[in-house]
Design a protein around this motif. Structure first.
Motif, PDB file in Angstrom:
ATOM      1  N   LEU A  57      10.005   4.666   3.320  1.00  0.00           N
ATOM      2  CA  LEU A  57      10.427   4.890   3.143  1.00  0.00           C
ATOM      3  C   LEU A  57      11.369   6.368   3.804  1.00  0.00           C
ATOM      4  N   CYS A  58      10.233   6.255   4.448  1.00  0.00           N
ATOM      5  CA  CYS A  58      10.710   7.584   5.752  1.00  0.00           C
ATOM      6  C   CYS A  58      11.396   6.611   7.131  1.00  0.00           C
TER       7      CYS A  58
ATOM      8  N   SER B  53       1.075  -1.369   0.196  1.00  0.00           N
ATOM      9  CA  SER B  53       0.101  -0.319  -0.023  1.00  0.00           C
ATOM     10  C   SER B  53       0.804   0.978  -0.304  1.00  0.00           C
ATOM     11  N   LEU B  54       0.103   2.016  -0.718  1.00  0.00           N
ATOM     12  CA  LEU B  54       1.420   3.343  -0.557  1.00  0.00           C
ATOM     13  C   LEU B  54       1.623   4.203   0.590  1.00  0.00           C
ATOM     14  N   GLU B  55       0.695   3.959   1.889  1.00  0.00           N
ATOM     15  CA  GLU B  55       0.378   4.301   3.352  1.00  0.00           C
ATOM     16  C   GLU B  55       2.149   3.345   3.081  1.00  0.00           C
TER      17      GLU B  55
END
Length: 189
Positions: A112-113, A104-106
């Motif tokens: 990534l963060c 999922s994008l979230e």
């Protein structure tokens, strides 16, 4: 900064000879250059060509300069001289970090963060030292190559009257010289 296309958008692009007449006249007017709307495209382009800016100014460079910073551009095709490339190489391995398999994008944004936050100052420092070593190596090789080229020019440019000792030198010394040049060329590649 590298020379990626998104880093090299020109702030005031000069029209080409294939630009429309309107684009040409607009550019001339915006740059305070008088022109006649009745002029042909070839005449407009000639006027543009004579008034072409001496220096290319990139949009991103202007933004960075306005904020009190200076842009140092890397030589083309030398991404190895950019420490961020080494950091990005490890950060972008999100697939390895995604142990749940959630695409999922979230979740990807969170991964990534976390990856970006996980880059330590010691890691940055190590990458910067590595880049400095590479840069020094390139400078050293460049200096060696310049010395070899200078020596080659002297040998090729010499005349028979330069020295009698040259005639008595064996061909082996010349072949050794060219072996050195060949080896240096291979080292540089």
């Amino acid at each position: 900064m590298d020379n990626a296309p998104y880093h090299t958008k020109v702030a005031n692009p000069t029209p080409t000879k294939y630009s429309t007449k309107k684009e040409m006249t607009d550019w001339l007017i915006n740059n305070g250059i008088e022109c006649d709307m009745k002029m042909r495209k070839a005449e407009l382009y000639s006027l543009i060509d004579r008034n072409r800016p001496k220096e290319i100014i990139y949009k991103i460079d202007s933004i960075i300069k306005e904020n009190g910073h200076y842009v140092l551009r890397l030589p083309p095709y030398h991404c190895d001289l950019n420490a961020i490339e080494y950091v990005w190489s490890s950060v972008k391995r999100l697939k390895e970090r995604n142990i749940t398999g959630d695409l999922s994008l979230e979740n990807l944004q969170n991964l990534l963060c976390d990856a970006l936050g996980g880059v330590s100052s010691k890691e940055w420092e190590a990458h910067c030292r590595h880049v400095e070593k590479l840069e020094n190596s390139y400078w050293e090789k460049d200096g060696i190559l310049e010395e070899v080229v200078d020596e080659l020019v002297v040998q090729i440019g010499s005349t028979e009257s330069d020295s009698d000792s040259e005639e008595t030198e064996s061909c082996d010394s010349d072949s050794e010289f060219f072996k050195e040049i060949t080896q240096l060329s291979l080292d540089l590649c």
